[in-house]
Design a protein around this motif. Sequence first.
Motif, short mmCIF file in Angstrom:
data_model
loop_
_atom_site.label_atom_id
_atom_site.label_comp_id
_atom_site.label_asym_id
_atom_site.label_seq_id
_atom_site.Cartn_x
_atom_site.Cartn_y
_atom_site.Cartn_z
N ALA A 1 44.34 40.87 39.20
CA ALA A 1 43.97 40.39 37.87
C ALA A 1 44.69 41.19 36.80
O ALA A 1 45.07 42.35 37.01
CB ALA A 1 42.45 40.49 37.67
N CYS B 1 38.14 34.23 31.71
CA CYS B 1 39.00 34.53 32.85
C CYS B 1 39.41 33.20 33.47
O CYS B 1 38.56 32.35 33.72
CB CYS B 1 38.28 35.36 33.91
SG CYS B 1 38.05 37.11 33.52
N PRO C 1 42.12 31.45 36.62
CA PRO C 1 43.09 31.73 37.69
C PRO C 1 44.48 31.26 37.31
O PRO C 1 44.65 30.24 36.64
CB PRO C 1 42.53 30.93 38.87
CG PRO C 1 41.72 29.84 38.26
CD PRO C 1 41.17 30.39 36.98
N TRP D 1 44.21 36.42 38.60
CA TRP D 1 43.37 36.01 37.48
C TRP D 1 43.93 36.59 36.19
O TRP D 1 44.39 37.74 36.15
CB TRP D 1 41.93 36.50 37.67
CG TRP D 1 41.14 35.72 38.67
CD1 TRP D 1 41.15 35.87 40.03
CD2 TRP D 1 40.20 34.67 38.40
NE1 TRP D 1 40.28 34.98 40.61
CE2 TRP D 1 39.68 34.23 39.63
CE3 TRP D 1 39.74 34.07 37.22
CZ2 TRP D 1 38.73 33.22 39.73
CZ3 TRP D 1 38.80 33.05 37.30
CH2 TRP D 1 38.31 32.63 38.55
N CYS E 1 42.55 37.50 32.48
CA CYS E 1 41.26 37.71 31.81
C CYS E 1 41.44 38.32 30.43
O CYS E 1 42.27 39.21 30.23
CB CYS E 1 40.38 38.65 32.63
SG CYS E 1 39.82 37.98 34.21
N LEU F 1 36.59 38.15 41.02
CA LEU F 1 38.04 38.09 40.83
C LEU F 1 38.79 38.38 42.11
O LEU F 1 39.96 38.02 42.23
CB LEU F 1 38.46 39.10 39.75
CG LEU F 1 37.79 38.90 38.39
CD1 LEU F 1 38.19 40.03 37.44
CD2 LEU F 1 38.17 37.55 37.79
#
Length: 383
Positions: free
Chosen positions: A314, A326, A328, A333, A335, A381
């Motif tokens: 992430a 957040c 994908p 990810w 965020c 996540l």
Amino acid sequence: MESSPAQLTILSFACFSLYFQFILTLGFDYQVLALPKTSENCLRIRQGAPFKIALFADLHFGEDAWTAWGRRQDANSIKVMNTVLDDETPDFVIYLGDVITANNIPIANASLYWDQAISPTKSRGIPWASVFGNHDDAAFEWPMEWFSAPGIPQLVCPAANSTNSREEACSFRGTHRLELMKHEIDHNVLSHSRNGPKELWPSISNYVLQVSSDDAKSPVVYLYFLDSGGGSYPEVISSAQAEWFQHKSQEINPDSRVPELIFWHIPSAAYKKVAPWFGIYQPCVGSINKESVAAQEAEMGIMKLLVKRPSVKAIFVGHNHGLDWCCPYKKLWLCFARHTGYGGYGDWPRGARILEITQLPFSVKSWIRMEDNVVHSRVVLSP
């Protein structure tokens, strides 16, 4: 932005030094044991316990520094951080850029405001790290109202001391990234921030921290920090930074066996690609989607590297105060944190994104803790 009556300007600024002393005493009764440093860039995760991180984004201390409004915003920001730290008791705090609004700070020693911002974390003995945002060393912008009655506040220029002449203190030049980072490192044993490689300067906050198990030999996760620019130079993660990440990650994690989390301030253009159009809907998770993504000025290769590394789980950014989702993106990810400070634009309720890292089995969970103690936007996540 609300502003104070002009006739109160001088009195407001004269009260600043008393306010600063008061703010630094907030929360000093807390006695939370700091995590031990196992090395210069290593943190430990306690056996059987998750490792919890609080992200404080866009605090904007020192905004309208000469007014009662500005001092009130900073005091409210302290309250938000106190609430989050008391409710979540994190093991680590990350200051995710725009810690101060340097373009509103009329003194050379902007680190005074930086010290206010980190005081709730420092007073509890919690270690932290910081990354720079576009406002942290922006050039001072002269307020137009200073050129009408009653004019420039009398105490804008601090008295001379052993290190600065009065002329230097009144230079209105602000405090550059290197000076801010040097002050933080030199005066805080709990700070894990770093100057980063000199070949990347003026990009400063580029470094990596290792979170390890109790024996300090087994890395659990790597935390990468990158300076996304702004202020004294363009808003960009350069090709040199991308190359540094590639070499560093291959050096310490060549087989991508250890998970990696990435932190910088200004979102990349990839955030625009995944941004929800209206509201927030699956697979994205969050609560506010009130503005368009304000991305970096150019893409110079860092995202291509990150999406190719299976270990990168992430990326976390601030900058946009009206976004906290957040989403994908390919195999990782993207965020936003939550706007934590009362400085800066927007009247949305304040809060902080929380990360919880578990070692066995490895997982990264996240949620947002609000200033009124409410928790929302829980998301996994990395399972």
